[in-house]
Design an enzyme around this catalytic site. Structure first.
Site, PDB file in Angstrom:
ATOM      1  N   ASN A  62      31.601  68.290  35.843  1.00 18.81           N
ATOM      2  CA  ASN A  62      32.794  67.744  35.211  1.00 18.81           C
ATOM      3  C   ASN A  62      33.441  68.786  34.312  1.00 18.81           C
ATOM      4  OD1 ASN A  62      30.392  67.099  33.610  1.00 18.81           O
ATOM      5  ND2 ASN A  62      31.690  65.843  32.291  1.00 18.81           N
ATOM      6  N   GLU A  64      36.305  68.767  31.396  1.00 20.94           N
ATOM      7  CA  GLU A  64      37.159  67.955  30.525  1.00 20.94           C
ATOM      8  C   GLU A  64      38.338  68.757  30.000  1.00 20.94           C
ATOM      9  OE1 GLU A  64      33.856  64.806  28.838  1.00 20.94           O
ATOM     10  OE2 GLU A  64      34.659  66.293  27.443  1.00 20.94           O
ATOM     11  N   ASN A  65      39.278  68.034  29.433  1.00 21.61           N
ATOM     12  CA  ASN A  65      40.472  68.629  28.870  1.00 21.61           C
ATOM     13  C   ASN A  65      40.911  67.749  27.708  1.00 21.61           C
ATOM     14  OD1 ASN A  65      43.540  69.056  28.704  1.00 21.61           O
ATOM     15  ND2 ASN A  65      42.891  70.656  30.130  1.00 21.61           N
ATOM     16  N   ALA A  67      43.703  66.751  26.995  1.00 18.80           N
ATOM     17  CA  ALA A  67      44.550  65.725  27.603  1.00 18.80           C
ATOM     18  C   ALA A  67      43.687  65.070  28.681  1.00 18.80           C
ATOM     19  CB  ALA A  67      45.804  66.351  28.204  1.00 18.80           C
ATOM     20  N   TYR A  68      42.913  64.052  28.276  1.00 13.57           N
ATOM     21  CA  TYR A  68      41.872  63.453  29.124  1.00 13.57           C
ATOM     22  C   TYR A  68      42.209  63.294  30.608  1.00 13.57           C
ATOM     23  CZ  TYR A  68      37.883  62.417  26.102  1.00 13.57           C
ATOM     24  OH  TYR A  68      36.760  62.507  25.342  1.00 13.57           O
ATOM     25  N   CYS A  73      36.092  65.027  37.475  1.00 13.93           N
ATOM     26  CA  CYS A  73      34.669  64.686  37.582  1.00 13.93           C
ATOM     27  C   CYS A  73      33.923  65.678  38.471  1.00 13.93           C
ATOM     28  CB  CYS A  73      34.518  63.283  38.169  1.00 13.93           C
ATOM     29  SG  CYS A  73      35.254  61.968  37.196  1.00 13.93           S
ATOM     30  N   GLU A  75      31.838  65.097  40.947  1.00 13.97           N
ATOM     31  CA  GLU A  75      31.847  64.735  42.358  1.00 13.97           C
ATOM     32  C   GLU A  75      33.112  65.237  43.046  1.00 13.97           C
ATOM     33  OE1 GLU A  75      31.189  62.869  39.688  1.00 13.97           O
ATOM     34  OE2 GLU A  75      30.084  61.053  40.222  1.00 13.97           O
TER      35      GLU A  75
END
Length: 160
Positions: A62, A64-65, A67-68, A73, A75
Protein backbone atom coordinates in the site's frame (compact mmCIF):
# COMPACT_ATOMS: atom_id res chain seq x y z
CA UNK A 1 -40.84 -13.55 -3.67
CA UNK A 2 -38.09 -16.11 -3.74
CA UNK A 3 -35.27 -16.42 -1.22
CA UNK A 4 -31.79 -17.03 -2.62
CA UNK A 5 -28.91 -18.20 -0.45
CA UNK A 6 -25.36 -17.45 -1.46
CA UNK A 7 -22.58 -19.46 0.13
CA UNK A 8 -18.83 -19.03 0.23
CA UNK A 9 -16.20 -21.59 1.01
CA UNK A 10 -13.23 -20.54 3.11
CA UNK A 11 -10.37 -22.77 4.15
CA UNK A 12 -8.76 -21.70 7.43
CA UNK A 13 -5.25 -22.75 8.42
CA UNK A 14 -4.32 -22.29 12.09
CA UNK A 15 -0.97 -20.77 11.09
CA UNK A 16 1.29 -20.25 8.11
CA UNK A 17 3.25 -23.44 8.84
CA UNK A 18 0.09 -25.47 8.05
CA UNK A 19 -0.02 -24.05 4.53
CA UNK A 20 1.69 -25.77 1.59
CA UNK A 21 5.37 -24.84 1.25
CA UNK A 22 4.87 -22.88 -1.96
CA UNK A 23 2.22 -20.75 -0.23
CA UNK A 24 4.54 -20.18 2.74
CA UNK A 25 7.16 -18.88 0.30
CA UNK A 26 4.65 -16.65 -1.47
CA UNK A 27 3.42 -15.30 1.87
CA UNK A 28 7.00 -14.49 2.87
CA UNK A 29 7.25 -12.41 -0.32
CA UNK A 30 4.07 -10.62 0.82
CA UNK A 31 5.74 -10.01 4.22
CA UNK A 32 8.77 -8.46 2.48
CA UNK A 33 6.51 -6.23 0.39
CA UNK A 34 4.43 -5.30 3.47
CA UNK A 35 7.53 -4.20 5.33
CA UNK A 36 8.29 -1.71 2.52
CA UNK A 37 4.78 -0.18 2.47
CA UNK A 38 4.38 3.58 2.70
CA UNK A 39 1.70 4.10 5.35
CA UNK A 40 2.67 7.14 7.45
CA UNK A 41 -0.95 8.10 8.17
CA UNK A 42 -2.79 4.89 8.99
CA UNK A 43 0.28 2.96 10.19
CA UNK A 44 -1.48 -0.04 8.56
CA UNK A 45 0.92 -1.83 6.24
CA UNK A 46 -0.22 -4.35 3.64
CA UNK A 47 1.82 -6.52 1.30
CA UNK A 48 0.70 -8.58 -1.66
CA UNK A 49 2.53 -11.21 -3.66
CA UNK A 50 1.14 -12.74 -6.85
CA UNK A 51 2.39 -15.75 -8.71
CA UNK A 52 1.85 -15.88 -12.44
CA UNK A 53 1.31 -19.04 -14.47
CA UNK A 54 4.99 -19.07 -15.52
CA UNK A 55 6.23 -18.82 -11.92
CA UNK A 56 6.99 -15.09 -11.99
CA UNK A 57 6.31 -13.41 -8.65
CA UNK A 58 5.02 -9.85 -8.55
CA UNK A 59 4.73 -7.91 -5.30
CA UNK A 60 3.05 -4.72 -4.22
CA UNK A 61 2.32 -2.77 -1.06
CA UNK A 62 0.00 0.00 0.00
CA UNK A 63 1.06 3.53 -0.86
CA UNK A 64 -0.66 6.27 1.12
CA UNK A 65 -0.95 9.95 0.34
CA UNK A 66 -1.98 12.94 2.44
CA UNK A 67 -4.88 13.28 -0.02
CA UNK A 68 -6.28 9.87 1.02
CA UNK A 69 -8.08 8.98 -2.20
CA UNK A 70 -4.78 9.32 -4.05
CA UNK A 71 -3.22 6.28 -2.38
CA UNK A 72 -3.37 2.71 -3.62
CA UNK A 73 -3.81 -0.64 -1.88
CA UNK A 74 -1.21 -3.41 -2.04
CA UNK A 75 -3.45 -5.75 -4.01
CA UNK A 76 -4.14 -3.24 -6.77
CA UNK A 77 -0.50 -2.11 -6.85
CA UNK A 78 0.56 -5.71 -7.52
CA UNK A 79 -2.25 -6.71 -9.86
CA UNK A 80 -1.99 -3.55 -11.99
CA UNK A 81 1.78 -4.01 -12.27
CA UNK A 82 1.27 -7.63 -13.34
CA UNK A 83 -1.33 -6.52 -15.87
CA UNK A 84 0.93 -3.84 -17.32
CA UNK A 85 4.17 -5.84 -17.40
CA UNK A 86 2.83 -9.36 -18.06
CA UNK A 87 -0.49 -8.78 -19.88
CA UNK A 88 -0.67 -12.29 -21.34
CA UNK A 89 0.17 -14.17 -18.13
CA UNK A 90 -2.55 -15.47 -15.85
CA UNK A 91 -2.40 -14.80 -12.12
CA UNK A 92 -2.79 -18.11 -10.31
CA UNK A 93 -2.38 -17.20 -6.65
CA UNK A 94 -2.23 -14.17 -4.40
CA UNK A 95 -0.93 -13.89 -0.83
CA UNK A 96 -1.77 -10.92 1.42
CA UNK A 97 -0.49 -9.88 4.81
CA UNK A 98 -1.32 -6.86 6.96
CA UNK A 99 0.35 -5.37 10.02
CA UNK A 100 0.04 -2.24 12.11
CA UNK A 101 2.59 -0.04 13.83
CA UNK A 102 0.01 0.42 16.61
CA UNK A 103 -0.80 -3.20 17.52
CA UNK A 104 -0.26 -6.81 16.45
CA UNK A 105 -2.69 -7.84 13.72
CA UNK A 106 -3.73 -11.44 14.32
CA UNK A 107 -6.98 -11.42 12.32
CA UNK A 108 -6.81 -12.42 8.65
CA UNK A 109 -7.38 -9.25 6.61
CA UNK A 110 -9.21 -9.78 3.30
CA UNK A 111 -9.03 -7.40 0.32
CA UNK A 112 -11.13 -4.24 0.57
CA UNK A 113 -14.11 -3.72 -1.73
CA UNK A 114 -12.19 -1.78 -4.40
CA UNK A 115 -9.52 -4.48 -4.50
CA UNK A 116 -12.14 -7.22 -4.70
CA UNK A 117 -13.62 -5.51 -7.74
CA UNK A 118 -10.19 -5.20 -9.38
CA UNK A 119 -9.27 -8.82 -8.69
CA UNK A 120 -12.67 -9.87 -10.05
CA UNK A 121 -11.94 -8.02 -13.29
CA UNK A 122 -8.71 -10.00 -13.74
CA UNK A 123 -10.40 -13.33 -12.97
CA UNK A 124 -13.03 -12.58 -15.61
CA UNK A 125 -10.43 -11.36 -18.11
CA UNK A 126 -8.24 -14.44 -17.74
CA UNK A 127 -11.20 -16.84 -17.43
CA UNK A 128 -9.62 -18.67 -14.49
CA UNK A 129 -9.94 -18.19 -10.74
CA UNK A 130 -7.23 -16.70 -8.56
CA UNK A 131 -6.56 -18.46 -5.24
CA UNK A 132 -6.23 -15.88 -2.48
CA UNK A 133 -4.53 -16.46 0.87
CA UNK A 134 -4.76 -13.72 3.49
CA UNK A 135 -3.60 -13.18 7.05
CA UNK A 136 -2.55 -10.55 9.54
CA UNK A 137 1.01 -10.41 10.87
CA UNK A 138 0.63 -13.77 12.50
CA UNK A 139 -2.05 -16.32 13.27
CA UNK A 140 -4.64 -17.89 11.02
CA UNK A 141 -4.44 -17.90 7.22
CA UNK A 142 -7.62 -17.93 5.16
CA UNK A 143 -7.75 -19.34 1.63
CA UNK A 144 -10.44 -18.80 -0.96
CA UNK A 145 -10.31 -20.64 -4.27
CA UNK A 146 -11.69 -17.68 -6.20
CA UNK A 147 -12.50 -14.04 -5.65
CA UNK A 148 -16.15 -15.03 -6.19
CA UNK A 149 -16.10 -16.45 -2.64
CA UNK A 150 -15.45 -12.92 -1.37
CA UNK A 151 -17.56 -11.05 -3.93
CA UNK A 152 -20.32 -13.38 -5.13
CA UNK A 153 -22.34 -10.72 -6.98
CA UNK A 154 -19.54 -8.99 -8.85
CA UNK A 155 -20.19 -6.14 -11.25
CA UNK A 156 -18.62 -6.88 -14.63
CA UNK A 157 -18.61 -5.75 -18.26
CA UNK A 158 -21.77 -7.72 -19.04
CA UNK A 159 -23.76 -4.98 -17.26
CA UNK A 160 -22.37 -2.20 -19.46
Amino acid sequence: MKEVNITATLHVYDNLEECPEDIQGLMHKAFEARDKAYAPYSKFLVGAALILEDGTIVTGNNQENAAYPSGLCAERTAIFYAGSQYPDKKITRMALSASSSNHTVMTPIPPCGACRQSISEYEIKQETPIEIYFMGQTGKVVKVSSLSDLLPLAFDKSYL
